[in-house]
Design a protein around this motif. Structure first.
Motif, mmCIF file in Angstrom:
data_model
loop_
_atom_site.group_PDB
_atom_site.id
_atom_site.type_symbol
_atom_site.label_atom_id
_atom_site.label_comp_id
_atom_site.label_asym_id
_atom_site.label_seq_id
_atom_site.Cartn_x
_atom_site.Cartn_y
_atom_site.Cartn_z
ATOM 1 N N HIS A 42 47.788 20.432 8.482
ATOM 2 C CA HIS A 42 48.184 19.035 8.350
ATOM 3 C C HIS A 42 48.839 18.600 9.649
ATOM 4 N N LEU A 43 48.502 17.416 10.130
ATOM 5 C CA LEU A 43 49.043 16.903 11.385
ATOM 6 C C LEU A 43 49.367 15.432 11.219
ATOM 7 N N GLY A 44 50.534 15.026 11.695
ATOM 8 C CA GLY A 44 50.915 13.623 11.677
ATOM 9 C C GLY A 44 51.899 13.341 12.795
ATOM 10 N N ASP B 192 49.081 26.462 -4.264
ATOM 11 C CA ASP B 192 49.378 25.753 -3.026
ATOM 12 C C ASP B 192 50.836 25.981 -2.644
ATOM 13 N N ARG B 193 51.074 26.426 -1.422
ATOM 14 C CA ARG B 193 52.441 26.597 -0.940
ATOM 15 C C ARG B 193 52.508 26.025 0.466
ATOM 16 N N PHE B 194 53.360 25.002 0.637
ATOM 17 C CA PHE B 194 53.478 24.351 1.941
ATOM 18 C C PHE B 194 54.593 25.020 2.730
ATOM 19 N N ASP B 195 54.231 25.563 3.868
ATOM 20 C CA ASP B 195 55.246 26.155 4.740
ATOM 21 C C ASP B 195 54.763 26.115 6.179
ATOM 22 N N ASP B 196 55.537 26.673 7.052
ATOM 23 C CA ASP B 196 55.160 26.803 8.462
ATOM 24 C C ASP B 196 54.975 25.436 9.123
ATOM 25 N N VAL B 197 56.036 24.612 9.136
ATOM 26 C CA VAL B 197 56.010 23.286 9.727
ATOM 27 C C VAL B 197 56.649 23.340 11.109
ATOM 28 N N HIS B 198 55.996 22.717 12.095
ATOM 29 C CA HIS B 198 56.482 22.744 13.469
ATOM 30 C C HIS B 198 56.524 21.332 14.043
ATOM 31 N N HIS C 250 38.532 -8.510 26.574
ATOM 32 C CA HIS C 250 39.653 -8.183 27.446
ATOM 33 C C HIS C 250 40.099 -6.744 27.210
ATOM 34 N N VAL C 251 40.939 -6.240 28.091
ATOM 35 C CA VAL C 251 41.405 -4.858 27.995
ATOM 36 C C VAL C 251 42.910 -4.825 27.802
ATOM 37 N N SER C 252 43.383 -3.691 27.303
ATOM 38 C CA SER C 252 44.819 -3.462 27.172
ATOM 39 C C SER C 252 45.113 -2.012 27.520
ATOM 40 N N PHE C 253 46.312 -1.800 28.007
ATOM 41 C CA PHE C 253 46.803 -0.457 28.282
ATOM 42 C C PHE C 253 48.091 -0.285 27.497
ATOM 43 N N GLY C 254 48.203 0.843 26.809
ATOM 44 C CA GLY C 254 49.390 1.070 25.998
ATOM 45 C C GLY C 254 49.808 2.525 26.009
ATOM 46 N N VAL C 255 50.974 2.758 25.434
ATOM 47 C CA VAL C 255 51.475 4.122 25.306
ATOM 48 C C VAL C 255 52.297 4.224 24.025
ATOM 49 N N LEU C 256 52.094 5.299 23.300
ATOM 50 C CA LEU C 256 52.898 5.636 22.136
ATOM 51 C C LEU C 256 53.797 6.794 22.531
ATOM 52 N N VAL C 257 55.085 6.670 22.262
ATOM 53 C CA VAL C 257 56.042 7.745 22.527
ATOM 54 C C VAL C 257 56.778 8.007 21.226
ATOM 55 N N GLY C 258 56.756 9.255 20.762
ATOM 56 C CA GLY C 258 57.404 9.546 19.490
ATOM 57 C C GLY C 258 57.438 11.018 19.172
ATOM 58 N N ALA C 259 57.317 11.311 17.892
ATOM 59 C CA ALA C 259 57.402 12.685 17.405
ATOM 60 C C ALA C 259 56.405 12.891 16.276
ATOM 61 N N GLY C 260 56.148 14.138 15.991
ATOM 62 C CA GLY C 260 55.233 14.475 14.910
ATOM 63 C C GLY C 260 55.481 15.887 14.433
ATOM 64 N N ALA C 261 54.618 16.329 13.556
ATOM 65 C CA ALA C 261 54.725 17.689 13.034
ATOM 66 C C ALA C 261 53.341 18.192 12.649
ATOM 67 N N ILE C 262 53.187 19.488 12.767
ATOM 68 C CA ILE C 262 51.976 20.150 12.293
ATOM 69 C C ILE C 262 52.424 21.212 11.305
ATOM 70 N N GLY C 263 51.679 21.352 10.231
ATOM 71 C CA GLY C 263 52.062 22.321 9.216
ATOM 72 C C GLY C 263 50.846 22.909 8.536
ATOM 73 N N TYR C 264 51.104 23.945 7.781
ATOM 74 C CA TYR C 264 50.038 24.651 7.075
ATOM 75 C C TYR C 264 50.339 24.678 5.591
ATOM 76 N N ASN C 265 49.304 24.511 4.792
ATOM 77 C CA ASN C 265 49.346 24.762 3.364
ATOM 78 C C ASN C 265 48.610 26.068 3.161
ATOM 79 N N GLU C 266 49.308 27.072 2.704
ATOM 80 C CA GLU C 266 48.677 28.363 2.489
ATOM 81 C C GLU C 266 48.167 28.421 1.064
ATOM 82 N N HIS D 44 54.480 27.629 18.417
ATOM 83 C CA HIS D 44 53.740 28.305 17.351
ATOM 84 C C HIS D 44 52.807 29.309 18.009
ATOM 85 N N ASP D 45 52.645 30.451 17.391
ATOM 86 C CA ASP D 45 51.806 31.516 17.956
ATOM 87 C C ASP D 45 50.327 31.131 18.034
ATOM 88 N N ASP D 46 49.819 30.403 17.028
ATOM 89 C CA ASP D 46 48.396 30.098 16.954
ATOM 90 C C ASP D 46 48.002 28.781 17.627
#
Length: 188
Positions: free
Chosen positions: A94-96, A141-147, A113-129, A182-184
């Protein structure tokens, strides 16, 4: 405190005020928008769909200040092996991410027309094992390993003005991720 109710502005021959102020002067148009966003992203060696939304304040048809957020539309499956039991397990990735959006539209009143933009923020990646228990054949379903991670995503878009208040666009972006430990998974 000093207040003055008298109108001391002097008019020039053109009928405009020559009175200098900190705020005022040029008439600036303010607006806003909200939009769904569909993206394709390369995750490892696979392409995945991402869905999201963005909303912003538009200043004078050019400058955009807002927020945006995106997530994987489906789940990316990853096969792993449980070393202890020797069984093959599935992990759903899972990624957001989301954050502040700054964007500038060049010639926004032109048909294309064109536009140039930038998003600056935070997120997380996680696994459902998905673990198969020995008692029954159901997966648990067990949700763990969130980074968490920091994200900076510049983008270049091309827009088509369909009407004065509706436009569609396509674009390209590149997501820079930092502080992901994260190792992987790597930051690239």
């Amino acid at each position: 405190v000093f207040a003055d109710n008298t109108d001391q502005r002097k008019k020039t021959d053109g009928g405009t005020s020559d009175f200098q102020t900190l705020f005022g002067g040029k008439h600036i148009v303010h607006g806003g928008y909200g939009a769904p966003v569909f993206r394709m992203t390369n995750f490892g060696k696979e392409y995945e769909a991402m869905m999201g939304a963005r909303g912003a304040w538009i200043i004078d048809h050019n400058l955009v200040i807002g927020m945006a957020g995106y997530g994987l539309a489906g789940t990316l499956n990853k096969k792993v092996y449980d070393d202890a039991a020797g069984r093959k397990l599935d992990e759903k990735v899972h990624l957001g991410y989301g954050g502040m959006l700054l964007e500038y539209y060049f010639s926004p009143k032109s048909l294309i027309h064109v536009s140039f933009g930038v998003l600056v923020g935070a997120g997380a990646i996680g696994y459902n094992e998905l673990k198969n228990s020995d008692e029954d054949d159901d997966y648990h379903d067990r949700f763990d390993d969130v980074h968490p991670f920091f994200v900076c995503e510049p983008e270049l878009n091309v827009h088509l003005n369909v009407t004065e208040f509706f436009r569609i666009g396509v674009g390209v972006s590149y997501r820079f991720i930092a502080a992901l430990h994260h190792d992987d998974i790597s930051n690239s």
